[in-house]
Design a protein around this motif. Structure first.
Motif, short mmCIF file in Angstrom:
data_model
loop_
_atom_site.label_atom_id
_atom_site.label_comp_id
_atom_site.label_asym_id
_atom_site.label_seq_id
_atom_site.Cartn_x
_atom_site.Cartn_y
_atom_site.Cartn_z
N ASN A 76 10.22 -20.65 -15.79
CA ASN A 76 10.94 -20.04 -16.91
C ASN A 76 10.07 -19.05 -17.67
N ILE A 77 9.40 -18.18 -16.91
CA ILE A 77 8.59 -17.10 -17.47
C ILE A 77 9.31 -15.78 -17.21
N LYS A 78 9.34 -14.92 -18.22
CA LYS A 78 9.89 -13.58 -18.03
C LYS A 78 8.97 -12.80 -17.09
N ASN A 134 3.82 -0.32 -23.10
CA ASN A 134 5.16 -0.32 -23.68
C ASN A 134 5.99 -1.51 -23.19
N ILE A 135 5.82 -1.87 -21.90
CA ILE A 135 6.54 -3.02 -21.36
C ILE A 135 6.05 -4.30 -22.03
N CYS A 136 4.76 -4.36 -22.34
CA CYS A 136 4.23 -5.53 -23.05
C CYS A 136 4.90 -5.69 -24.40
N LEU A 137 5.21 -4.58 -25.07
CA LEU A 137 5.74 -4.60 -26.43
C LEU A 137 7.27 -4.60 -26.47
N LEU A 138 7.90 -4.53 -25.32
CA LEU A 138 9.37 -4.45 -25.26
C LEU A 138 10.01 -5.73 -25.76
N PRO A 139 10.94 -5.65 -26.72
CA PRO A 139 11.65 -6.85 -27.18
C PRO A 139 12.38 -7.53 -26.03
N GLU A 140 12.37 -8.85 -26.00
CA GLU A 140 12.96 -9.59 -24.88
C GLU A 140 14.44 -9.30 -24.70
N LYS A 141 15.14 -8.98 -25.79
CA LYS A 141 16.57 -8.71 -25.67
C LYS A 141 16.86 -7.44 -24.89
N GLU A 142 15.83 -6.61 -24.66
CA GLU A 142 16.02 -5.33 -24.00
C GLU A 142 16.05 -5.45 -22.47
N PHE A 143 15.65 -6.58 -21.93
CA PHE A 143 15.60 -6.67 -20.46
C PHE A 143 15.89 -8.09 -20.00
N ASN A 144 16.34 -8.19 -18.76
CA ASN A 144 16.55 -9.48 -18.11
C ASN A 144 15.41 -9.74 -17.15
N SER A 145 15.19 -11.00 -16.83
CA SER A 145 14.14 -11.36 -15.89
C SER A 145 14.78 -11.73 -14.55
N PRO A 146 14.26 -11.24 -13.41
CA PRO A 146 13.10 -10.35 -13.31
C PRO A 146 13.47 -8.92 -13.69
N TYR A 147 12.55 -8.25 -14.37
CA TYR A 147 12.72 -6.84 -14.70
C TYR A 147 11.84 -6.05 -13.72
N ILE A 148 12.50 -5.37 -12.79
CA ILE A 148 11.80 -4.63 -11.74
C ILE A 148 11.99 -3.14 -12.00
N PHE A 149 10.91 -2.39 -12.03
CA PHE A 149 10.99 -0.98 -12.40
C PHE A 149 9.96 -0.17 -11.62
N LEU A 195 13.81 6.46 -11.72
CA LEU A 195 13.37 5.91 -13.01
C LEU A 195 14.54 5.49 -13.90
N SER A 196 15.72 5.35 -13.31
CA SER A 196 16.91 5.13 -14.11
C SER A 196 16.87 3.84 -14.93
N ASN A 197 16.13 2.83 -14.50
CA ASN A 197 16.10 1.59 -15.27
C ASN A 197 14.79 1.38 -16.02
N LEU A 198 13.97 2.43 -16.12
CA LEU A 198 12.74 2.33 -16.92
C LEU A 198 13.14 2.45 -18.39
N ILE A 199 13.12 1.34 -19.10
CA ILE A 199 13.71 1.29 -20.44
C ILE A 199 12.94 2.15 -21.43
N ILE A 200 11.61 2.02 -21.45
CA ILE A 200 10.80 2.85 -22.35
C ILE A 200 9.61 3.36 -21.56
N GLY A 201 8.97 4.38 -22.09
CA GLY A 201 7.82 4.95 -21.42
C GLY A 201 8.21 5.96 -20.35
N LYS A 202 9.53 6.30 -20.28
CA LYS A 202 9.95 7.28 -19.28
C LYS A 202 9.36 8.64 -19.61
N LEU A 203 8.83 9.33 -18.60
CA LEU A 203 8.20 10.62 -18.84
C LEU A 203 9.25 11.71 -18.96
#
Length: 204
Positions: A76-78, A134-149, A195-203
């Motif tokens: 049960n780890i993100k 940025n992924i380290c700081l991403l609020p948990e509500k912003e992604f589901n696990s596993p988050y593959i990008f 990069l369509s599912n890269l939530i933050i940090g997209k160039l």
């Protein structure tokens, strides 16, 4: 091969177990774009694509990915997993294409390479680091696990054009020798990130 198994499979699994024991709730690690295998020209690599790794290194990365994905569900780890495309920058490694080109440029030497018709997705190591932070700081509500990008620029560029740009930017005095070496066996023609599912940090 044994070292790759240890580093890409055994060590990350041990680390995830340690993370669980110490109440760490998010585990972030990275793989390689070569996990995707051979792509048709203009066919972007999507995070949910079927994996068909090129070479033993990528195969151990795929094995580690599936093992970590399964273990994260049981613990049960993100779980966040980013596949890095062609990262470049100083100190990445002496066998990296850009590092070899850089070494030749600053020493005034000529640089032999392939004709450079293969198409890649180049991203600076600083940008890779920024995305991971940025992924380290991403609020948990912003992604589901596993988050593959994917971690790339999303820009398709011929290796030849990239080399010419960097050679000029570094004010190299030597010559670029296109076709001076042959392509590696099983070298893919096209590897570019979706990069369509890269939530933050997209160039941009």
């Amino acid at each position: 091969f044994r070292e790759m198994i240890d580093i890409n499979i055994n060590f990350p699994l041990s680390l995830m177990l340690k993370a669980s024991e110490n109440n760490v709730r998010r585990f972030i690690t990275v793989g390689t774009c070569y996990e995707y295998g051979f792509k048709e020209i203009n066919s972007l690599c999507k995070p949910n694509d079927i994996l068909d790794p090129i070479g033993i290194y990528a195969a151990t990365k795929v094995s580690g990915f599936y093992s970590l994905k399964q273990l994260s569900e049981e613990l049960n780890i993100k779980f966040c997993y980013g596949r890095i495309f062609n990262a470049y920058g100083k100190f990445k490694g002496n066998n990296n294409f850009w590092q070899l080109l850089y070494n030749a440029a600053i020493s005034g030497s000529d640089f032999s390479m392939t004709y450079g018709d293969q198409i890649r997705d180049f991203i600076a190591v600083e940008s890779v680091a920024e995305i991971l932070v940025n992924i380290c700081l991403l609020p948990e509500k912003e992604f589901n696990s596993p988050y593959i990008f994917n971690i790339g620029s999303g820009i398709a560029q011929k290796v030849r054009d990239f080399a010419l740009y960097e050679w000029t930017r570094l004010h190299a005095e030597g010559k670029l020798i296109f076709g001076g070496i042959s392509l590696r066996e099983n070298e893919p023609k096209f590897l570019v990130a979706d990069l369509s599912n890269l939530i933050i940090g997209k160039l941009s």
